[in-house]
Design a protein around this motif. Sequence first.
Motif, mmCIF file in Angstrom:
data_model
loop_
_atom_site.group_PDB
_atom_site.id
_atom_site.type_symbol
_atom_site.label_atom_id
_atom_site.label_comp_id
_atom_site.label_asym_id
_atom_site.label_seq_id
_atom_site.Cartn_x
_atom_site.Cartn_y
_atom_site.Cartn_z
ATOM 1 N N GLU A 11 0.854 -1.207 0.000
ATOM 2 C CA GLU A 11 0.000 0.000 0.000
ATOM 3 C C GLU A 11 0.885 1.249 0.000
ATOM 4 O O GLU A 11 1.714 1.439 0.906
ATOM 5 N N VAL A 57 -1.834 6.992 -0.338
ATOM 6 C CA VAL A 57 -2.162 7.888 0.777
ATOM 7 C C VAL A 57 -1.038 8.903 0.915
ATOM 8 O O VAL A 57 0.147 8.545 0.864
ATOM 9 N N LEU A 82 -7.769 12.028 6.344
ATOM 10 C CA LEU A 82 -7.984 10.923 7.281
ATOM 11 C C LEU A 82 -7.586 11.337 8.698
ATOM 12 O O LEU A 82 -6.677 12.155 8.876
ATOM 13 N N CYS A 85 -3.635 6.981 9.900
ATOM 14 C CA CYS A 85 -3.405 5.945 8.892
ATOM 15 C C CYS A 85 -2.293 5.036 9.401
ATOM 16 O O CYS A 85 -1.169 5.515 9.653
ATOM 17 N N GLY A 86 -2.608 3.759 9.579
ATOM 18 C CA GLY A 86 -1.633 2.826 10.145
ATOM 19 C C GLY A 86 -0.526 2.486 9.164
ATOM 20 O O GLY A 86 0.660 2.575 9.496
ATOM 21 N N HIS A 87 -0.912 2.110 7.922
ATOM 22 C CA HIS A 87 0.151 1.762 6.968
ATOM 23 C C HIS A 87 0.997 2.994 6.682
ATOM 24 O O HIS A 87 2.213 2.900 6.502
ATOM 25 N N ASN A 159 -10.168 6.003 12.110
ATOM 26 C CA ASN A 159 -11.168 6.247 11.059
ATOM 27 C C ASN A 159 -12.371 5.396 11.451
ATOM 28 O O ASN A 159 -12.286 4.562 12.363
ATOM 29 N N HIS A 205 -14.741 3.689 5.890
ATOM 30 C CA HIS A 205 -14.095 2.468 5.393
ATOM 31 C C HIS A 205 -15.015 1.279 5.692
ATOM 32 O O HIS A 205 -15.707 1.271 6.715
ATOM 33 N N CYS A 225 -11.336 1.780 1.010
ATOM 34 C CA CYS A 225 -10.941 3.111 1.499
ATOM 35 C C CYS A 225 -11.870 4.171 0.898
ATOM 36 O O CYS A 225 -12.617 3.890 -0.041
ATOM 37 N N ASP A 231 -7.423 -1.363 0.246
ATOM 38 C CA ASP A 231 -6.120 -1.269 0.903
ATOM 39 C C ASP A 231 -5.330 -2.531 0.579
ATOM 40 O O ASP A 231 -5.791 -3.639 0.839
ATOM 41 N N CYS A 235 -4.505 -2.741 6.527
ATOM 42 C CA CYS A 235 -5.090 -1.501 7.051
ATOM 43 C C CYS A 235 -4.870 -1.377 8.563
ATOM 44 O O CYS A 235 -5.517 -2.070 9.362
ATOM 45 N N GLY A 236 -4.001 -0.455 8.935
ATOM 46 C CA GLY A 236 -3.655 -0.301 10.354
ATOM 47 C C GLY A 236 -4.814 0.186 11.209
ATOM 48 O O GLY A 236 -5.079 -0.359 12.288
ATOM 49 N N THR A 237 -5.543 1.212 10.725
ATOM 50 C CA THR A 237 -6.661 1.705 11.535
ATOM 51 C C THR A 237 -7.812 0.687 11.495
ATOM 52 O O THR A 237 -8.533 0.514 12.474
HETATM 53 O O1 PYC Z 1 -3.554 1.648 7.223
HETATM 54 O O2 PYC Z 1 -4.939 2.821 8.455
HETATM 55 C C1 PYC Z 1 -4.509 2.439 7.374
HETATM 56 C C2 PYC Z 1 -5.129 2.971 6.140
HETATM 57 C C3 PYC Z 1 -6.193 3.831 6.043
HETATM 58 C C4 PYC Z 1 -6.405 4.043 4.675
HETATM 59 C C5 PYC Z 1 -5.490 3.310 3.976
HETATM 60 N N1 PYC Z 1 -4.707 2.666 4.896
#
Ligand code: PYC
Length: 310
Positions: A11, A57, A82, A85-87, A159, A205, A225, A231, A235-237
Motif C-alpha cells: 500500500e 495515501v 484521514l 493511517c496505520g500503513h 477512522n 471504510h 478506502c 487497501d 489496514c492499520g486503523t
Molecule cells: O492503514 O490505516 C490504514 C489505512 C487507512 C487508509 C489506507 N490505509
Amino acid sequence: MHVIDSHTGGEPTRVILEGAPDLGTGSLAERARRLATEHEGFYRSVMLEPRGQPAMVGALLVEPADPTCVTGVIYFDVDAVLGMCGHGTIGLAVTLAHMGRIGLGHHRIETPAGVVTVELIDTNTVTVTNIESRRVHQGVSLEVPGYGSVTGDVAYGGNWFFIIDPSPIPVVPSNIRKLTELTIAVREASIAQGVGGENGEPIDHVILQEDAPDPAVHSRNFVLCPDDNYDRSPCGTGSSARLACLAADGRLDPGQEIVQQSVIGSSYRLSYQPGSTGGVIPSITGQAFVMAEASLLFHEGDPFQAGIEV
Ligand code: PYC
C-alpha cells in the motif's frame, strides 16, 4: 514539491516534505479541517494520476503542536483527509529513518486523531501503538440494494469502519472487483440509513473479514478506502477497529498476538492492551520499503496539472 514514496505491504504512502500549502497553527485536527476545506485541489493533484496512483495515501508533514513528537502528520487520500493511517505511519517511520531523522527505538508522532508511538525495530520493520480504539455498535443490519440484508459492527480505529465477519464473498484476489462493488454499496447504504459513529460520524471504510486457510494466519481482510480503492495492506486503523471488536467479543486476550492478512496476502502482527476508557490500545507491526525520492513538477501549461478528473 519534494516527496518520498514508500509502500507498506504493497500500500503506497507519499510523504510530502516541501511545497505544500501552509496550514497555519492550531491543533492537528484544526489544520486537517483546513486542508480538507481550503486545499482540496492541492491534495487531489498529488494523489490523482498522472502524478499519483490508485490507493495512494499522502502524509503531509507539519509542525507538531506537542513538542515531544518528532513530527506532526496529516494523512489523506484522493477523496478524504484521514484521522489516522496505520500503513502510512509505518511508511512514515521508515521514511524518517531513511532521511536520518530518527533512529531505532521509540518515537512519538502527532496525528489529527491523537499521538501515536512508533518503534523502529530495524530499517523496514515498525510497530505502531495506535490511539484507543473502540466498538460502538454491534450487529447492525443494513439493507444493501442488490445484496439484501448484511450485518456488521461499527468501530473506530482512527477512522470509522463497518466490519462484516464473515464476508459473504470469499476474500481472494480474483474477487477484488466484486468485493469492491459490495463494499461501496455497503458504505452508501450505511450513509443513506444513518449508520455511523456515536456522534453520527459517517462510515469512511468498510471491512470484509474471513478466516484464513493457513493456521498461522488468524484472518484475511478486504478493506475499502474512501477513494473506492482497496487497501493493499491489512489496514492499520482497520486492524485497530477489528481488534476492538475481537476484544469486545472475548475472542482475543490482551497481549495475545495474531497475524492479519490483506486480500493480496501482505500481513501485520496485531495485539492490544486494554485502554483507559473501555476500548483497546492496538499494536500493529508491519514492514515498509522506500521506493522513490522525487520532485513533483506542476507546469503552468500542463492540462493535467490538477490530475486526471473523470
Ligand atoms: O492503514 O490505516 C490504514 C489505512 C487507512 C487508509 C489506507 N490505509
